[in-house]
Design an enzyme around this catalytic site. Structure first.
Site, PDB file in Angstrom:
ATOM      1  N   CYS A  95       0.844  -1.197   0.000  1.00 40.30           N
ATOM      2  CA  CYS A  95       0.000   0.000   0.000  1.00 40.30           C
ATOM      3  C   CYS A  95       0.875   1.241   0.000  1.00 40.30           C
ATOM      4  O   CYS A  95       1.859   1.306   0.737  1.00 40.30           O
ATOM      5  CB  CYS A  95      -0.893  -0.021   1.241  1.00 40.30           C
ATOM      6  SG  CYS A  95      -2.014   1.378   1.371  1.00 40.30           S
ATOM      7  N   GLU A 138      -8.832  -0.812  -2.363  1.00 40.71           N
ATOM      8  CA  GLU A 138      -9.107   0.630  -2.426  1.00 40.71           C
ATOM      9  C   GLU A 138     -10.442   0.985  -1.774  1.00 40.71           C
ATOM     10  O   GLU A 138     -10.558   2.028  -1.125  1.00 40.71           O
ATOM     11  CB  GLU A 138      -9.048   1.134  -3.872  1.00 40.71           C
ATOM     12  CG  GLU A 138      -7.711   0.947  -4.557  1.00 40.71           C
ATOM     13  CD  GLU A 138      -6.506   1.510  -3.806  1.00 40.71           C
ATOM     14  OE1 GLU A 138      -6.651   2.489  -3.042  1.00 40.71           O
ATOM     15  OE2 GLU A 138      -5.401   0.971  -3.983  1.00 40.71           O
TER      16      GLU A 138
END
Length: 171
Positions: A95, A138
């Site tokens: 991430c 997401e």
């Protein structure tokens, strides 16, 4: 314009993102800036909250077989809702908001996504494999969650220790 990416443990990442109601030039410019930011950071996805804008918007650009990302493959997803998730798969995720850390996370293998594009038009996308995984990752951001929250208690404690050590080494 490249936007600054918020990193863990910044509390802004825990915010719930609000539904997008205005599909105007301001949103379009913001989405363009998100793309520049994601590409410059070597990411395949970016949620608006990661660049300090708590709206339900995310972008994805899955690399081709050679690892290249092309703007024509960019998917802009506004106000996403997952339907009919199926199967599970384990995938090593990273991430942009948790730089340098990768961990196996269980996700749905496939899903159907209802969303709007930058013009407010409704779309449906059937996603499998990496695209399905990236969508879920997401959307978690839009819901104020990070992939590290899906780790077991022991693995999460180990992560916290490793991450704190890495932050100290950077200083």
């Amino acid at each position: 314009m490249i936007l600054p990416i918020i990193t863990y443990p910044n509390k802004q990442l825990k915010a719930l993102s609000s539904e997008v109601t205005h599909f105007d030039e301001r949103l379009h410019l913001f989405l363009d800036n998100m793309f520049e930011t994601m590409i410059s950071s070597n990411g395949i996805g970016l949620a608006a909250i990661q660049v300090a804008n708590p709206i339900r918007a995310l972008i994805l650009c899955i690399p081709d077989e050679e690892g290249n990302q092309h703007k024509e493959n960019l998917i802009e997803i506004i106000n996403p809702v997952i339907h009919t998730p199926r199967g599970t798969v384990l995938y090593q995720e990273g991430c942009l908001s948790v730089p340098g850390f990768y961990e196996d996370v269980e996700r749905y293998e496939s899903l159907t996504l209802h969303y709007q594009n930058r013009h407010g038009e409704t779309s449906i996308l059937h996603a499998t494999d990496l695209l399905a995984i990236a969508i879920q990752h997401e959307i978690d951001h839009l819901d104020g969650k990070l992939f590290i929250e899906k780790l077991s208690y022991n693995r999460r404690k180990k992560f916290e220790k490793e991450y704190k050590r890495a932050l100290k080494e950077k200083k």
